[in-house]
Structure formats: C-alpha cells, structure tokens
Enzyme design. Structure first.
Site, PDB file in Angstrom:
ATOM      1  N   THR A 132       1.112  -1.117  -0.209  1.00 19.13           N
ATOM      2  CA  THR A 132      -0.207   0.160  -0.058  1.00 19.13           C
ATOM      3  C   THR A 132       0.693   1.533  -0.018  1.00 19.13           C
ATOM      4  O   THR A 132       2.515   1.358   0.688  1.00 19.13           O
ATOM      5  CB  THR A 132      -0.902   0.246   1.236  1.00 19.13           C
ATOM      6  OG1 THR A 132      -1.630  -1.517   1.158  1.00 19.13           O
ATOM      7  CG2 THR A 132      -2.019   1.040   0.812  1.00 19.13           C
ATOM      8  N   ILE A 163       1.696   0.014   6.466  1.00 23.64           N
ATOM      9  CA  ILE A 163       2.546  -1.180   7.099  1.00 23.64           C
ATOM     10  C   ILE A 163       2.538  -1.996   8.231  1.00 23.64           C
ATOM     11  O   ILE A 163       3.621  -1.655   9.356  1.00 23.64           O
ATOM     12  CB  ILE A 163       3.983  -1.009   6.527  1.00 23.64           C
ATOM     13  CG1 ILE A 163       4.362  -0.742   5.124  1.00 23.64           C
ATOM     14  CG2 ILE A 163       4.948  -2.147   6.581  1.00 23.64           C
ATOM     15  CD1 ILE A 163       3.265  -1.317   3.951  1.00 23.64           C
ATOM     16  N   GLU A 246      -4.534 -15.790   2.043  1.00 26.63           N
ATOM     17  CA  GLU A 246      -4.320 -14.287   3.091  1.00 26.63           C
ATOM     18  C   GLU A 246      -6.256 -14.104   3.564  1.00 26.63           C
ATOM     19  O   GLU A 246      -5.978 -13.942   5.097  1.00 26.63           O
ATOM     20  CB  GLU A 246      -3.863 -12.819   2.763  1.00 26.63           C
ATOM     21  CG  GLU A 246      -3.959 -11.684   3.180  1.00 26.63           C
ATOM     22  CD  GLU A 246      -2.995 -10.674   2.499  1.00 26.63           C
ATOM     23  OE1 GLU A 246      -3.859  -9.352   3.167  1.00 26.63           O
ATOM     24  OE2 GLU A 246      -3.174 -10.748   1.359  1.00 26.63           O
ATOM     25  N   ARG A 247      -6.739 -13.880   2.909  1.00 23.99           N
ATOM     26  CA  ARG A 247      -8.612 -13.431   3.136  1.00 23.99           C
ATOM     27  C   ARG A 247      -8.820 -14.708   4.157  1.00 23.99           C
ATOM     28  O   ARG A 247      -9.777 -14.803   5.226  1.00 23.99           O
ATOM     29  CB  ARG A 247      -9.236 -13.074   2.069  1.00 23.99           C
ATOM     30  CG  ARG A 247      -8.577 -12.416   0.940  1.00 23.99           C
ATOM     31  CD  ARG A 247      -9.111 -12.058  -0.295  1.00 23.99           C
ATOM     32  NE  ARG A 247      -8.862 -10.769  -0.877  1.00 23.99           N
ATOM     33  CZ  ARG A 247      -8.755 -10.331  -2.303  1.00 23.99           C
ATOM     34  NH1 ARG A 247      -9.446 -11.055  -3.057  1.00 23.99           N
ATOM     35  NH2 ARG A 247      -8.360  -9.596  -2.471  1.00 23.99           N
ATOM     36  N   ARG A 272     -23.363 -10.860  35.468  1.00 21.21           N
ATOM     37  CA  ARG A 272     -24.369  -9.173  36.207  1.00 21.21           C
ATOM     38  C   ARG A 272     -25.800  -9.030  36.643  1.00 21.21           C
ATOM     39  O   ARG A 272     -26.657 -10.217  35.717  1.00 21.21           O
ATOM     40  CB  ARG A 272     -24.527  -8.706  34.595  1.00 21.21           C
ATOM     41  CG  ARG A 272     -24.266  -6.771  35.248  1.00 21.21           C
ATOM     42  CD  ARG A 272     -24.019  -6.052  36.283  1.00 21.21           C
ATOM     43  NE  ARG A 272     -24.574  -4.566  35.856  1.00 21.21           N
ATOM     44  CZ  ARG A 272     -24.210  -3.568  36.044  1.00 21.21           C
ATOM     45  NH1 ARG A 272     -23.049  -3.610  37.534  1.00 21.21           N
ATOM     46  NH2 ARG A 272     -24.939  -2.204  36.915  1.00 21.21           N
ATOM     47  N   GLN A 340     -23.311  -3.472  22.898  1.00 15.08           N
ATOM     48  CA  GLN A 340     -24.765  -2.962  23.786  1.00 15.08           C
ATOM     49  C   GLN A 340     -24.837  -4.179  25.558  1.00 15.08           C
ATOM     50  O   GLN A 340     -25.260  -2.680  26.340  1.00 15.08           O
ATOM     51  CB  GLN A 340     -25.763  -3.418  22.924  1.00 15.08           C
ATOM     52  CG  GLN A 340     -26.803  -2.274  23.429  1.00 15.08           C
ATOM     53  CD  GLN A 340     -27.121  -1.336  23.585  1.00 15.08           C
ATOM     54  OE1 GLN A 340     -25.854  -0.744  22.203  1.00 15.08           O
ATOM     55  NE2 GLN A 340     -27.835  -0.986  23.880  1.00 15.08           N
ATOM     56  N   GLU A 371     -15.846  -4.084  -0.108  1.00  9.38           N
ATOM     57  CA  GLU A 371     -16.457  -3.704  -1.271  1.00  9.38           C
ATOM     58  C   GLU A 371     -15.756  -5.502  -2.357  1.00  9.38           C
ATOM     59  O   GLU A 371     -16.371  -4.804  -2.949  1.00  9.38           O
ATOM     60  CB  GLU A 371     -16.447  -2.576  -1.379  1.00  9.38           C
ATOM     61  CG  GLU A 371     -17.446  -0.990  -1.130  1.00  9.38           C
ATOM     62  CD  GLU A 371     -16.983  -1.381   1.195  1.00  9.38           C
ATOM     63  OE1 GLU A 371     -18.156  -0.578   1.078  1.00  9.38           O
ATOM     64  OE2 GLU A 371     -15.560  -1.801   0.822  1.00  9.38           O
TER      65      GLU A 371
END
Length: 392
Positions: A132, A163, A246-247, A272, A340, A371
């Site tokens: 990149t 990097i 990699e993915r 809780r 939440q 995307e």
C-alpha cells in the site's frame, strides 16, 4: 470463557493437544503483556523470538530451515484462535507467518530461503509486506514505488504506508514498478538495514494498538540483483496467487474474535444482575444471544470447510472472499451487540469488549475491502461489468 463452539469440529488428537499447549502459553506468558503492548504501540520483538523458540512461527517451514514442516492449516487455525482468545486480534504474528512468510515459501530461490527462513522461523527476522502507498489502496496497479535495473543492481525509490510491522519489522516484501502497466510489478526482498531504507511515522490507529503500523521509505536504495523475489514483472500474479489464503487468515481471525466476545458476554450476562435477577434471564438477552449463537455456529462450519479446502489446494478466490466478507460482517454485529449488553461499562477502555469493538472495525477494510470482496463474489455469478476494462 467457554471453549470454541459446542459443535464437533473434527480436530485430530494431535491438534487438540496442540491447542492445549498453545492455550497455556498464550494465557501464562503473552496475555499478561497485552496491556503494556497496547500502551507502547507495538509488541515486544522478544515475543516473536519466544514464539520462535516454541516452534510456533512459520509452522509450514521445513526442518532444514528450523521449522516443523506442518502444512496442515488446521494447526495454524488453532494457533490463531488461541492467540485471539487469550491476547486479542492485535498480536499479529499470523501476518509474519501466513501473510508474508508464504512469499518466501512459494517464490524464493533456495539461496534466498537459506538466507532468510531460519531467522524468520526463530523470530529474529520479523517479516512485513509493503504494497500500500499513500495515494493507492486496493488498486495495486497504480503504485509508484519504482525499481530501476542499473545493470549490476536495482535502485529502489518510493514510499509505503499502513505497513504492519513497519516499526519493528526487519525484512519486507516490497512491490515496485519495474516497467509500465499491470504486468510490470515485481517483488523485492528489502532488509531494514539497507542504506536508503528509512522509517516514517509510527501511525496511530483507533484499534489494534499493540500492532505497530508505520510508513517505510526508499531513497536511492541499492539492492543486489538477487533481491528480486520470483519473476520480474510477475509481482501482481504472485500476489494474487496468495490472496485466497490471506483472506482465509482474516476470516479465521474475525470468527475467533467474534466467538471470544460472545464467550465474554455470555459470562457477563450470567454474573451481572438487574432487578433482582441475572440480566441474561431477560427475554431480549436470551433471544439476542441465541441469534448470535446460531450465526456463529453456522459461520464456524463455513470457515472450517474453507480451511479443509485450502489444505487440498482447492480454496477458490470466491470462497475465500465470501469467508472474509461474511466473518468480518458478523464480527462487527457481534461486537456491537456485546458492547450494548455491557451498558456503560462497554464504553470504557478498561473493558475488554470495548477494546475488541474498536479492534474489529479494520476487518472490513484490510486484506481487501469488503466492497472488493463483493465485487469478486458478484463477478463469479456472471454479473460483471460488460463494458471492456480500461487499459491500465
């Protein structure tokens, strides 16, 4: 925390034993250091040599280079799951071993392997990849870093950003133009002590604070001719060949991160109390947790199937893109719901779920934005743009 999903996952006895040993190491030695790593902005390099001493870096590397020769990705999956469970997503040794290391495995010459793999296996050499650039993102064909053939050496000029291991890394796989057009990108092995190599900013991120991310610069950097990794002009093809795994690594991490947040929240809902009973007893809590449980189990089955496909060398680009996309989206949903449930404490940095929430956001961006993943999946359905592509 509970263990990873209750559904059977068909691990071998050796893999189950491996998980137990990795869990002990992560919980006893590395988890106590994560707060300090986040504060200082990087993982101590000594952590990498410690992993190397345990044989946990580059599991696939052959014994000739000091490795274990474990090419079964189920072991890698177990290691990453236990790392995320104990330490979080920011202990990024998987990038060293499974995002950068495979470039040496697939494309390095025997001489390059002999020079660099033993140090990478031991953790004394920390690997990074530099693709990149400041003005480019997913469009690798638009990079400007240039390597000129000077006859007896290469001359490298350019800048890279975002990097991983940009601050502490010692050897980088660098993508550079060696001509014009998409077909003229080449890869080079660039050590950080080479004259002309310099580091820019230590970049500050909203999450993954312990994973150092930085800029690296090349100014008339002289490289020997044998610094070329793979074939000249084939860098784009080389990078594309390794993207599926990699993915998949990104998908394994997202799934493990979401599962860990679920487990932490499950325990919190049991402990809780509000209005005289555990908050997990309220219908909304039960239903939301049930929804997440169902989605996590289904997604885990998909990720496991992708790992088995990758073991056979059969993982398709479309399947890996789908795994990366779907797990990162689910990770975001789970983190948001878990925060939440923690209420006001969920917005405090001292709460692990809060830190995980910020750490998770990058998963929809790195290893190719979501995307881009949708574009890959969509084109596999025959839904690509019918117009001819513009020349690069």
């Amino acid at each position: 925390m509970t263990d990873f999903p209750a559904l059977p996952r068909a691990f071998t006895p050796e893999q189950i034993q491996f998980r137990a040993s990795v869990r002990r190491l992560m919980e006893s030695e590395f988890a106590p250091q994560t707060a300090r790593w986040r504060e200082q902005g990087f993982v101590d390099p000594a952590a990498m040599t410690r992993l190397g001493a345990e044989g946990l870096l580059l599991l696939w590397a052959e014994e000739d280079y000091g490795g274990l020769g474990l090419r079964d990705l189920r072991f890698v999956q177990v290691l990453q799951e236990e790392t995320v469970r104990a330490c979080g997503a920011g202990f990024f040794h998987n990038a060293h071993s499974m995002l950068v290391g495979p470039y040496l495995d697939h494309f390095a010459t025997p001489e390059q392997k002999a020079r660099w793999l033993p140090g990478a296996v031991s953790g004394e050499v920390i690997l990074g990849i530099a693709m990149t650039e400041p003005d480019t993102g997913s469009d690798l064909a638009a990079i400007r870093t240039k390597a000129e053939d000077m006859g007896d050496h290469w001359r490298l000029n350019g800048a890279k950003t975002f990097i991983s291991y940009g601050v502490t890394g010692s050897l980088f796989v660098v993508a550079a133009k060696t001509g014009t057009g998409r077909g003229q990108i080449s890869l080079f092995l660039v050590p950080s002590d080479a004259p002309g190599f310099s580091r820019g900013q230590h970049l500050k991120k909203i999450g993954l604070h312990e994973q150092d991310t930085g800029e690296i610069l090349f100014t008339d950097l002289r490289l020997p001719k044998d610094a070329l990794l793979g074939q000249e002009g084939q860098g784009f093809a080389h990078m594309t060949k390794l993207l599926a795994v990699e993915r998949l690594m990104s998908a394994i991490t997202s799934q493990a991160h979401a599962q860990t947040a679920f487990d932490l929240t499950h325990q919190y809902l049991l402990d809780r109390r509000a209005f005289g009973k555990p908050i997990g007893a309220f219908q909304n809590s039960r239903f939301r947790m049930a929804e997440m449980r169902a989605k996590l189990d289904a997604m885990q089955a998909f990720v496991d199937a992708c790992v088995l496909e990758a073991n056979e060398g059969a993982l398709s680009p479309e399947a890996s893109a789908a795994a990366k996309y779907a797990t990162s989206v689910l990770e975001g949903e789970v983190m948001d719901q878990c925060l939440q449930f923690h209420g006001g404490m969920g917005f405090m940095e001292e709460t692990r779920v809060a830190r995980m929430w910020t750490d998770a956001r990058i998963a929809r961006i790195y290893a190719g934005t979501n995307e881009i993943m949708l574009e890959i999946i969509g084109r596999s359905l025959g839904l690509g743009d019918p117009r001819p592509a513009k020349p690069q």
